[in-house]
Design a protein around this motif. Structure first.
Motif, PDB file in Angstrom:
ATOM      1  N   ALA A   1      61.328  46.830  29.272  1.00  0.00           N
ATOM      2  CA  ALA A   1      62.161  46.688  28.108  1.00  0.00           C
ATOM      3  C   ALA A   1      63.703  46.615  28.116  1.00  0.00           C
ATOM      4  O   ALA A   1      64.331  46.114  27.367  1.00  0.00           O
ATOM      5  CB  ALA A   1      61.768  47.993  27.269  1.00  0.00           C
ATOM      6  N   PHE A   2      64.160  47.143  28.892  1.00  0.00           N
ATOM      7  CA  PHE A   2      65.639  47.636  28.945  1.00  0.00           C
ATOM      8  C   PHE A   2      66.538  46.964  30.366  1.00  0.00           C
ATOM      9  O   PHE A   2      67.526  46.845  30.077  1.00  0.00           O
ATOM     10  CB  PHE A   2      65.920  48.975  28.880  1.00  0.00           C
ATOM     11  CG  PHE A   2      65.527  49.547  27.776  1.00  0.00           C
ATOM     12  CD1 PHE A   2      65.987  49.139  26.406  1.00  0.00           C
ATOM     13  CD2 PHE A   2      64.645  50.660  27.669  1.00  0.00           C
ATOM     14  CE1 PHE A   2      65.552  49.601  25.161  1.00  0.00           C
ATOM     15  CE2 PHE A   2      64.016  51.203  26.498  1.00  0.00           C
ATOM     16  CZ  PHE A   2      64.519  51.082  25.213  1.00  0.00           C
TER      17      PHE A   2
ATOM     18  N   VAL B   1      71.715  52.956  26.200  1.00  0.00           N
ATOM     19  CA  VAL B   1      70.522  52.807  25.505  1.00  0.00           C
ATOM     20  C   VAL B   1      70.010  54.065  24.709  1.00  0.00           C
ATOM     21  O   VAL B   1      70.118  55.447  25.525  1.00  0.00           O
ATOM     22  CB  VAL B   1      69.282  52.721  26.431  1.00  0.00           C
ATOM     23  CG1 VAL B   1      68.005  52.598  25.913  1.00  0.00           C
ATOM     24  CG2 VAL B   1      69.574  51.080  27.165  1.00  0.00           C
ATOM     25  N   SER B   2      69.929  54.425  23.587  1.00  0.00           N
ATOM     26  CA  SER B   2      69.702  55.544  22.762  1.00  0.00           C
ATOM     27  C   SER B   2      68.356  56.143  22.942  1.00  0.00           C
ATOM     28  O   SER B   2      67.443  55.575  23.397  1.00  0.00           O
ATOM     29  CB  SER B   2      70.038  55.244  21.434  1.00  0.00           C
ATOM     30  OG  SER B   2      68.818  54.559  20.736  1.00  0.00           O
ATOM     31  N   THR B   3      68.285  57.307  22.722  1.00  0.00           N
ATOM     32  CA  THR B   3      67.109  58.119  22.790  1.00  0.00           C
ATOM     33  C   THR B   3      65.855  57.503  21.853  1.00  0.00           C
ATOM     34  O   THR B   3      64.827  57.371  22.444  1.00  0.00           O
ATOM     35  CB  THR B   3      67.329  59.727  22.417  1.00  0.00           C
ATOM     36  OG1 THR B   3      68.371  60.340  23.086  1.00  0.00           O
ATOM     37  CG2 THR B   3      65.968  60.616  22.657  1.00  0.00           C
ATOM     38  N   GLU B   4      66.442  57.246  20.733  1.00  0.00           N
ATOM     39  CA  GLU B   4      65.159  56.494  19.725  1.00  0.00           C
ATOM     40  C   GLU B   4      64.879  55.272  20.254  1.00  0.00           C
ATOM     41  O   GLU B   4      63.616  55.089  20.306  1.00  0.00           O
ATOM     42  CB  GLU B   4      66.111  56.129  18.498  1.00  0.00           C
ATOM     43  CG  GLU B   4      66.743  57.392  17.806  1.00  0.00           C
ATOM     44  CD  GLU B   4      68.112  57.936  17.951  1.00  0.00           C
ATOM     45  OE1 GLU B   4      68.358  57.741  19.150  1.00  0.00           O
ATOM     46  OE2 GLU B   4      68.688  58.389  17.373  1.00  0.00           O
ATOM     47  N   GLN B   5      65.756  54.500  21.095  1.00  0.00           N
ATOM     48  CA  GLN B   5      65.241  53.245  21.455  1.00  0.00           C
ATOM     49  C   GLN B   5      64.337  53.595  22.812  1.00  0.00           C
ATOM     50  O   GLN B   5      63.069  52.722  22.862  1.00  0.00           O
ATOM     51  CB  GLN B   5      66.309  52.565  22.122  1.00  0.00           C
ATOM     52  CG  GLN B   5      67.290  51.530  21.185  1.00  0.00           C
ATOM     53  CD  GLN B   5      68.507  51.205  21.781  1.00  0.00           C
ATOM     54  OE1 GLN B   5      69.310  51.843  22.514  1.00  0.00           O
ATOM     55  NE2 GLN B   5      68.514  49.897  21.643  1.00  0.00           N
ATOM     56  N   ILE B   6      64.293  54.467  23.626  1.00  0.00           N
ATOM     57  CA  ILE B   6      63.554  54.887  24.749  1.00  0.00           C
ATOM     58  C   ILE B   6      62.207  55.460  24.172  1.00  0.00           C
ATOM     59  O   ILE B   6      61.149  55.062  24.594  1.00  0.00           O
ATOM     60  CB  ILE B   6      64.299  55.954  25.707  1.00  0.00           C
ATOM     61  CG1 ILE B   6      65.565  55.325  26.295  1.00  0.00           C
ATOM     62  CG2 ILE B   6      63.234  56.350  26.702  1.00  0.00           C
ATOM     63  CD1 ILE B   6      66.379  56.421  27.077  1.00  0.00           C
TER      64      ILE B   6
ATOM     65  N   GLU C   1      60.641  54.579  21.543  1.00  0.00           N
ATOM     66  CA  GLU C   1      60.075  53.585  20.886  1.00  0.00           C
ATOM     67  C   GLU C   1      59.083  53.222  22.050  1.00  0.00           C
ATOM     68  O   GLU C   1      58.034  52.452  21.782  1.00  0.00           O
ATOM     69  CB  GLU C   1      60.665  52.521  20.418  1.00  0.00           C
ATOM     70  CG  GLU C   1      61.128  52.562  18.768  1.00  0.00           C
ATOM     71  CD  GLU C   1      61.933  51.575  18.375  1.00  0.00           C
ATOM     72  OE1 GLU C   1      61.762  50.308  18.697  1.00  0.00           O
ATOM     73  OE2 GLU C   1      62.830  52.001  17.360  1.00  0.00           O
ATOM     74  N   VAL C   2      59.619  53.048  22.938  1.00  0.00           N
ATOM     75  CA  VAL C   2      58.746  52.167  24.421  1.00  0.00           C
ATOM     76  C   VAL C   2      57.747  53.257  24.945  1.00  0.00           C
ATOM     77  O   VAL C   2      56.721  53.003  25.353  1.00  0.00           O
ATOM     78  CB  VAL C   2      59.671  51.784  25.443  1.00  0.00           C
ATOM     79  CG1 VAL C   2      59.085  51.209  26.295  1.00  0.00           C
ATOM     80  CG2 VAL C   2      60.676  50.848  24.662  1.00  0.00           C
TER      81      VAL C   2
ATOM     82  N   ASP D   1      79.216  51.286  17.340  1.00  0.00           N
ATOM     83  CA  ASP D   1      79.340  50.481  18.698  1.00  0.00           C
ATOM     84  C   ASP D   1      80.660  50.021  18.957  1.00  0.00           C
ATOM     85  O   ASP D   1      80.929  50.028  20.173  1.00  0.00           O
ATOM     86  CB  ASP D   1      78.442  48.943  18.458  1.00  0.00           C
ATOM     87  CG  ASP D   1      77.049  49.051  18.366  1.00  0.00           C
ATOM     88  OD1 ASP D   1      76.544  50.457  18.752  1.00  0.00           O
ATOM     89  OD2 ASP D   1      76.403  48.104  18.108  1.00  0.00           O
TER      90      ASP D   1
ATOM     91  N   GLY E   1      71.914  57.662  17.332  1.00  0.00           N
ATOM     92  CA  GLY E   1      72.074  56.573  18.145  1.00  0.00           C
ATOM     93  C   GLY E   1      72.995  56.530  19.243  1.00  0.00           C
ATOM     94  O   GLY E   1      73.170  57.549  20.020  1.00  0.00           O
TER      95      GLY E   1
END
Ligand code: TXA
Ligand code: MG
Length: 348
Positions: free
Chosen positions: A90-91, A199-204, A206-207, A292, A322
């Motif tokens: 993913a990242f 890479v945010s906690t939320e993004q991680i 999700e995976v 950002d 984020g």
């Protein structure tokens, strides 16, 4: 030592020359999408030693190893857990560092500071990635700043801190994310965020579902830690205070500072800057609505104060959603957690 300065506009040859320096055990600073890194061959103890010396870095603070191709990990990583595979998918390439178990005997011991794990990352910046690809070795690279200083987001910042102490710098312009990678320990069933970052906690989540944050884990529990997080970091020369309150509260704290004879400087959003009346230096780092951009300009903003006669820095606080989580983590470290709010105003 004379530090070579290359610009990427000089053409492809500089990658070959820089790779040659790295392979022969020297240090080269290069841009990644997060911050500039100070690279050296991770398999060469003498090369790695130069990183610690140039930065003045404590020897118990391990380095992140950078690769251009996931296959390179087979040489020095013992096992890649399933969740790590998903995250790489993913990242990578991108601003996520994974802490994984090492195969002993390949990397210089100083890279891991004696730990049985190592942080690995594949940057997405075209210059950093191309250099790693051509060098074709695992490259240890901490942020290219003197230990304790704000990380460098331009080649100029690297020069300020390390000129004369390293072999070369590749200037590839300003970095994009502006804050370091997220460091995630994937050696436990529920992975732990050791350092919030690009890479945010939320993004991680999700995976791979639930992750824990090192700071939310009760003290009595045995937890992995990023050794680096215990040191003072990201700090400009003048003390920093984080201010929680509206414009009137800000004006009051500024007046108190001025009454004490301080040269007060502010680090803040465009929105807040427009509301502050007191005539003091304001370093604006973007709109609150564009976190950002705040992240991208934060370190440059902190470093700017060192070129002024500021003796007291007051900094705005932001929401921890984020990328805001990483922004506040760095600001809290820069301030040594000193807050000004209703219960603790600036002393008269
Ligand atoms: O974005 C980044 O990660 C940048 C660019 C250059 O890639 N690099 C960077 O490296 O920020 P550095 O050395 O400034 O920060 C590495 C962090 C430190 O807090 C260190 O303690 C932690 O990662 N770390 C490294 N290896 C570790 C390990 N095996 N276990 C726990 N933490 C580790
Ligand atoms: Mg660093």
């Amino acid at each position: 030592m004379e530090t070579k300065l290359w610009n990427i506009d000089q053409g492809k040859e500089i990658y070959q020359e820089a790779a040659e320096l790295l392979r022969s055990g020297e240090t080269v600073a290069f841009p990644t999408e997060t911050v500039y890194g100070l690279g050296a061959d991770a398999t060469n103890p003498d090369a790695v030693k130069q990183i610690y010396e140039a930065k003045g870095r404590p020897s118990d603070n391990p380095l992140i190893v950078h690769i251009a191709d996931a296959k390179q990990m087979q040489e020095f990583i013992a096992e890649v857990p399933e969740k790590a595979e998903k995250l790489m998918e993913a990242f990578w390439p991108g601003p996520l560092t994974l802490i994984l178990p090492i195969k002993p005997g390949v990397l210089a011991e100083s890279v891991t500071a004696g730990l049985k794990t190592v942080g690995v990352r594949m940057p997405v910046h075209p210059v950093g990635l191309e250099l790693l690809r051509i060098t074709n070795r695992p490259i240890a690279a901490p942020s290219a700043n003197r230990s304790g200083r704000p990380s460098p987001t331009t080649a100029r910042h690297v020069e300020e801190d390390l000129s004369g102490r390293i072999s070369a710098i590749i200037d590839g312009g300003s970095t994009g994310v502006g804050l370091e990678s997220t460091v995630l320990d994937v050696t436990s069933d529920i992975p732990v965020i050791l350092r919030p970052g690009g890479v945010s906690t939320e993004q991680i989540e999700e995976v791979i579902g639930e992750v824990r944050s090192a700071r939310n884990i009760p003290k009595k529990e045995e937890v992995p830690k990023a050794p680096g997080m215990k040191y003072t970091h990201y700090a400009p020369l003048a003390p920093v205070y984080l201010v929680e309150g509206g414009a009137a509260f800000w004006d009051k704290q500024i007046k108190r500072g001025l009454d004490r004879g301080e040269k007060v400087g502010l680090l803040l959003s465009d929105e807040l800057a427009a509301e502050i009346r007191e005539p003091v230096m304001k370093i604006k780092i973007g709109s609150r609505a564009q976190m950002d951009e705040i992240a991208r300009r934060l370190y440059d903003g902190l470093r700017l104060f060192d070129h002024t006669d500021t003796t007291l820095i007051l900094a705005e606080t932001f929401s921890k959603d984020g990328i805001g989580d990483a922004v506040m983590n760095r600001l809290e470290k820069a301030a040594g957690n000193k807050y000004l709010n209703e219960t603790s105003e600036l002393p008269r």
